[in-house]
Design an enzyme around this catalytic site. Structure first.
Site: not given
Ligand code: ATR
Length: 283
Positions: A66, A102
């Site tokens: 994105k 979104d």
């Molecule tokens: P999207 O476009 O769906 O928002 P993304 O940009 O990859 O996807 O963001 C994923 C979000 O989920 C991030 O805030 C990520 O935290 P980090 O920035 O620390 O990576 C969060 N996230 C994903 N898996 C996680 C987990 N197991 N525990 C806590 N936060 C998680």
């Protein structure tokens, strides 16, 4: 046949193809929606080689592209540019424009289920692409927005970006995803939003917020749509809170993209029905 793609990595579990193909068929439109799993290193090449072809009308963009996709586009609309995330691309004569549906998708889902978003307190889990859209929406309307993220730096940078916007009405703060910080914010919050993938299939038993922090004055909005009822939603309901999942936002962001690609009004009821038939309705 005209084509629309979903660009992500991975994309195999997406429901968007079912929803859009059912909609194209119901309006007799010669369109097909296809999933394309593209590793980050191949994104630029795919966009240059495939997305500008005349038969391609556009694409949706999902994790992890994105933000990275923006540099490959010719234009982006104002809100995508402010938040730095695009989830829909339109190809017009080889010229690619990026949009973020979104934001309106989340807004419509919340207006229907919660109501006005003005002067409320919001706790948001996550600081990725989906969070940027949701946090921007709340920054313009709410009084307090607390963004919690595992990687605190990302939440901090998002909070700074939002706070500097002339249209920002809320006090926006970034916090670590820790029990104590969450405890205070969730206690005070009107809405708790999960924008992370935690709780999503194939790990439906995970949650970032312990049940005892949830309360009956809280409204929970979980962007996860598979399963349609997440553990967070179930525990919210058990604590007397109202909760919605990600299906309405998925439909409304998809409906906006559909209109951008085809110029036709999307069959939203059919979109809901298609998702519910495939996922269950979480009741
Ligand atoms: P999207 O476009 O769906 O928002 P993304 O940009 O990859 O996807 O963001 C994923 C979000 O989920 C991030 O805030 C990520 O935290 P980090 O920035 O620390 O990576 C969060 N996230 C994903 N898996 C996680 C987990 N197991 N525990 C806590 N936060 C998680």
């Amino acid at each position: 046949m005209k084509l629309c793609y979903l660009l992500g990595y991975p994309v195999e579990h997406s429901m968007s193809a079912l929803m859009h193909n059912a909609s194209f068929q119901s309006l007799n439109l010669p369109y097909r929606y296809e999933l394309r799993s593209i590793p980050p290193a191949d994104l630029v090449t795919f966009i240059e080689k495939e997305l500008r072809l005349p038969e391609v009308k556009g694409a949706n963009v999902t994790i992890p592209h994105k933000q990275e996709v923006i540099k490959t586009l010719d234009e982006i609309d104002e809100t995508s540019s402010i938040i730095g995330a695009v989830n829909t691309i339109v190809n017009k004569g080889g010229n690619l424009t990026g949009y973020n549906t979104d934001i309106t998708g989340a807004h419509q889902a919340l207006q229907e289920s919660f109501g006005r978003l003005n002067d409320i307190k919001v706790a948001i889990l996550g600081a990725g692409g989906a969070s940027k859209a949701v946090s921007y929406l709340f920054a313009k309307k709410a009084s307090e927005v607390s963004i919690f993220n595992r990687t605190l730096k990302k939440a901090e940078s998002l909070a700074v970006t939002l706070s500097r916007l002339p249209e920002c009405k809320a006090e926006v703060q970034a916090l670590p995803l820790k029990h104590e910080a969450l405890k205070n914010a969730v206690k005070e919050a009107d809405i708790l939003v999960n924008t992370t993938s935690v709780g999503m299939f194939p790990k439906p038993n995970e949650t970032l917020v312990s049940k005892k922090l949830l309360h009956s004055k809280l409204f929970v909005f979980d962007l996860v749509y598979n399963p349609p009822q997440t553990r967070l939603m179930r525990e919210a309901a058990e604590m007397g809170a109202r909760a919605i999942g990600g299906i309405p936002m998925l439909v409304y962001q998809g409906a906006k993209a559909f209109k951008l690609w085809t110029g036709r009004n999307p069959p939203e009821e059919l979109m809901f029905r298609t998702l519910k038939e495939n996922l269950g309705d979480g009741q």
